[in-house]
Write a protein that holds these residues in place. Structure first.
Motif, mmCIF file in Angstrom:
data_model
loop_
_atom_site.group_PDB
_atom_site.id
_atom_site.type_symbol
_atom_site.label_atom_id
_atom_site.label_comp_id
_atom_site.label_asym_id
_atom_site.label_seq_id
_atom_site.Cartn_x
_atom_site.Cartn_y
_atom_site.Cartn_z
ATOM 1 N N GLN A 7 -3.431 -6.324 0.733
ATOM 2 C CA GLN A 7 -3.486 -5.266 -0.264
ATOM 3 C C GLN A 7 -2.373 -5.547 -1.263
ATOM 4 N N ALA A 8 -2.635 -5.313 -2.542
ATOM 5 C CA ALA A 8 -1.634 -5.517 -3.594
ATOM 6 C C ALA A 8 -1.607 -4.291 -4.493
ATOM 7 N N ILE A 9 -0.414 -3.743 -4.682
ATOM 8 C CA ILE A 9 -0.263 -2.562 -5.529
ATOM 9 C C ILE A 9 0.873 -2.814 -6.518
ATOM 10 N N MET A 10 0.583 -2.627 -7.816
ATOM 11 C CA MET A 10 1.600 -2.736 -8.856
ATOM 12 C C MET A 10 2.308 -1.394 -8.952
ATOM 13 N N THR A 11 3.611 -1.403 -8.733
ATOM 14 C CA THR A 11 4.411 -0.183 -8.798
ATOM 15 C C THR A 11 5.547 -0.391 -9.790
ATOM 16 N N GLY A 12 6.350 0.618 -9.961
ATOM 17 C CA GLY A 12 7.528 0.491 -10.814
ATOM 18 C C GLY A 12 8.554 -0.478 -10.257
ATOM 19 N N ASN A 13 8.444 -0.817 -8.971
ATOM 20 C CA ASN A 13 9.371 -1.753 -8.322
ATOM 21 C C ASN A 13 8.883 -3.190 -8.351
ATOM 22 N N GLY A 14 7.672 -3.424 -8.834
ATOM 23 C CA GLY A 14 7.087 -4.760 -8.840
ATOM 24 C C GLY A 14 5.731 -4.752 -8.165
ATOM 25 N N LEU A 15 5.292 -5.922 -7.746
ATOM 26 C CA LEU A 15 4.014 -6.078 -7.066
ATOM 27 C C LEU A 15 4.270 -6.026 -5.559
ATOM 28 N N GLU A 16 3.770 -4.967 -4.918
ATOM 29 C CA GLU A 16 3.972 -4.778 -3.480
ATOM 30 C C GLU A 16 2.768 -5.338 -2.725
ATOM 31 N N ILE A 17 3.033 -6.237 -1.807
ATOM 32 C CA ILE A 17 1.998 -6.903 -1.027
ATOM 33 C C ILE A 17 2.111 -6.486 0.430
ATOM 34 N N THR A 58 7.767 -7.410 -1.655
ATOM 35 C CA THR A 58 7.603 -7.074 -3.064
ATOM 36 C C THR A 58 8.091 -8.249 -3.896
ATOM 37 N N THR A 59 7.392 -8.512 -5.004
ATOM 38 C CA THR A 59 7.837 -9.564 -5.917
ATOM 39 C C THR A 59 7.965 -9.011 -7.333
ATOM 40 N N THR A 60 8.986 -9.506 -8.014
ATOM 41 C CA THR A 60 9.150 -9.286 -9.456
ATOM 42 C C THR A 60 9.305 -10.643 -10.143
ATOM 43 N N ASP A 61 9.156 -11.709 -9.371
ATOM 44 C CA ASP A 61 9.392 -13.080 -9.840
ATOM 45 C C ASP A 61 8.264 -13.549 -10.763
ATOM 46 N N GLU A 62 8.629 -14.048 -11.930
ATOM 47 C CA GLU A 62 7.652 -14.590 -12.882
ATOM 48 C C GLU A 62 7.844 -16.089 -13.091
ATOM 49 N N LYS A 94 -2.224 -27.103 9.028
ATOM 50 C CA LYS A 94 -3.470 -26.342 9.099
ATOM 51 C C LYS A 94 -3.222 -24.994 8.455
ATOM 52 N N THR A 95 -4.154 -24.531 7.654
ATOM 53 C CA THR A 95 -3.949 -23.312 6.890
ATOM 54 C C THR A 95 -5.190 -22.440 6.957
ATOM 55 N N SER A 96 -4.971 -21.133 6.901
ATOM 56 C CA SER A 96 -6.097 -20.206 6.909
ATOM 57 C C SER A 96 -6.809 -20.236 5.566
ATOM 58 N N ARG A 97 -8.016 -19.738 5.571
ATOM 59 C CA ARG A 97 -8.754 -19.528 4.332
ATOM 60 C C ARG A 97 -8.020 -18.428 3.572
ATOM 61 N N GLY A 98 -7.890 -18.586 2.261
ATOM 62 C CA GLY A 98 -7.219 -17.582 1.450
ATOM 63 C C GLY A 98 -8.079 -16.340 1.289
ATOM 64 N N THR A 99 -7.434 -15.193 1.274
ATOM 65 C CA THR A 99 -8.126 -13.933 1.076
ATOM 66 C C THR A 99 -7.685 -13.346 -0.265
ATOM 67 N N VAL A 100 -8.656 -13.032 -1.131
ATOM 68 C CA VAL A 100 -8.385 -12.517 -2.472
ATOM 69 C C VAL A 100 -8.581 -11.010 -2.487
ATOM 70 N N THR A 101 -7.699 -10.308 -3.183
ATOM 71 C CA THR A 101 -7.852 -8.870 -3.378
ATOM 72 C C THR A 101 -7.446 -8.510 -4.801
ATOM 73 N N THR A 102 -8.000 -7.445 -5.322
ATOM 74 C CA THR A 102 -7.679 -6.968 -6.654
ATOM 75 C C THR A 102 -6.395 -6.161 -6.613
ATOM 76 N N VAL A 103 -5.553 -6.328 -7.634
ATOM 77 C CA VAL A 103 -4.308 -5.573 -7.733
ATOM 78 C C VAL A 103 -4.634 -4.139 -8.138
ATOM 79 N N GLN A 104 -4.139 -3.199 -7.366
ATOM 80 C CA GLN A 104 -4.285 -1.773 -7.674
ATOM 81 C C GLN A 104 -3.034 -1.303 -8.403
ATOM 82 N N THR A 105 -3.136 -0.183 -9.073
ATOM 83 C CA THR A 105 -1.951 0.419 -9.699
ATOM 84 C C THR A 105 -1.716 1.788 -9.079
ATOM 85 N N THR A 106 -0.519 2.303 -9.270
ATOM 86 C CA THR A 106 -0.188 3.619 -8.726
ATOM 87 C C THR A 106 -0.554 4.727 -9.694
#
Length: 184
Positions: free
Chosen positions: A47-57, A128-132, A171-183
Motif C-alpha cells: 500500500q502506498a499513501i502520499m501524506t504531508g510526511n512523504g510517501l508512506e509504504i 516513508t520516503t521523501t528521497d527524489e 532470487k527475487t519475488s515478482r514485483g507487486t504494483v499498487t496505485t499511490v493514494q492520497t490523504t
C-alpha cells in the motif's frame, strides 16, 4: 529467502536503486506453511499513501525464517522507473545484507543441517520516503520556451509503486504494483 552455498557466495547481488536512509518498522502478522517442496520468494502485498510526511509504504512480506520481527533488519533500495503505461513509478527493493541473510538461513536449520520446516513468517514492513534521488529533471537550456516547457519530476508526481522482496542470492519475488493514494 534462498539458501546460500559456498559455490554461490560469489554470486551475491545487491538490488538496483539508491539505499534509503529511513526508519524501517517490522512487525509480525503470522505464519503459513506451504509444505516441503515450496521454496521460493513470494510476492509482496503493498500500500502506498502520499501524506504531508512523504510517501508512506506498507508492504506485507513472507520470509522463510524462524527469526522474530525484532531480529529482522531489512534494508530498502528505491529506484525511479516508468510504469507500463507511462506513469511515474517508484520501485522499492526490500532485502537483507549477507549477515542478515545468513541469520535467516541459520534460523531454519537444526543440528544436522536439515531445514526445520517450510514455514514462512508474515511480516509487515513500513517505511516513508521523501528521497527524489534519480528522478528526471527538465533540460537545463530550453531554447523554444514558447513551444516546450520543462518539468522536474517530484515525489508528488509518483502515481504508483512496485515492491519486490529481493534475495541477494539473487532470487527475487515478482514485483507487486499498487496505485499511490492520497490523504485528501
Amino acid at each position: 529467502m534462498g539458501i546460500i552455498t559456498n559455490s554461490e557466495k560469489d554470486g551475491l547481488t545487491n538490488p538496483p536503486g539508491t539505499p534509503l536512509e529511513t526508519t524501517v518498522v517490522v512487525s509480525e502478522i503470522g505464519s503459513i506453511n506451504f509444505g516441503e517442496t515450496f521454496k521460493q520468494p513470494l510476492p509482496t502485498l503493498n500500500q502506498a499513501i502520499m501524506t504531508g510526511n512523504g510517501l508512506e509504504i506498507t508492504a506485507v512480506v513472507l520470509v522463510r525464517t524462524t527469526l522474530s520481527a525484532n531480529d529482522l533488519k531489512p534494508k530498502i533500495n528505491q529506484q525511479f522507473t516508468i510504469g507500463s503505461y507511462g506513469e511515474n513509478q517508484l520501485q522499492f527493493f526490500i532485502y537483507c545484507d549477507e549477515e542478515q541473510l545468513k541469520a535467516i538461513i541459520d534460523s531454519n536449520k537444526i543440528t544436522d543441517g536439515e531445514t526445520v520446516d517450510n514455514t514462512y513468517q508474515v511480516f509487515k514492513v513500513e517505511f516513508t520516503t521523501t528521497d527524489e534521488t534519480g528522478f528526471p529533471t527538465m533540460p537545463e537550456d530550453i531554447k523554444n520556451k514558447d513551444i516546450f516547457t520543462g518539468i522536474d519530476v517530484k515525489l508528488e508526481h509518483i502515481k504508483q509503486v512496485q515492491t519486490f522482496l529481493w534475495n541477494i542470492d539473487p532470487k527475487t519475488s515478482r514485483g507487486t504494483v499498487t496505485t499511490v493514494q492520497t490523504t485528501d
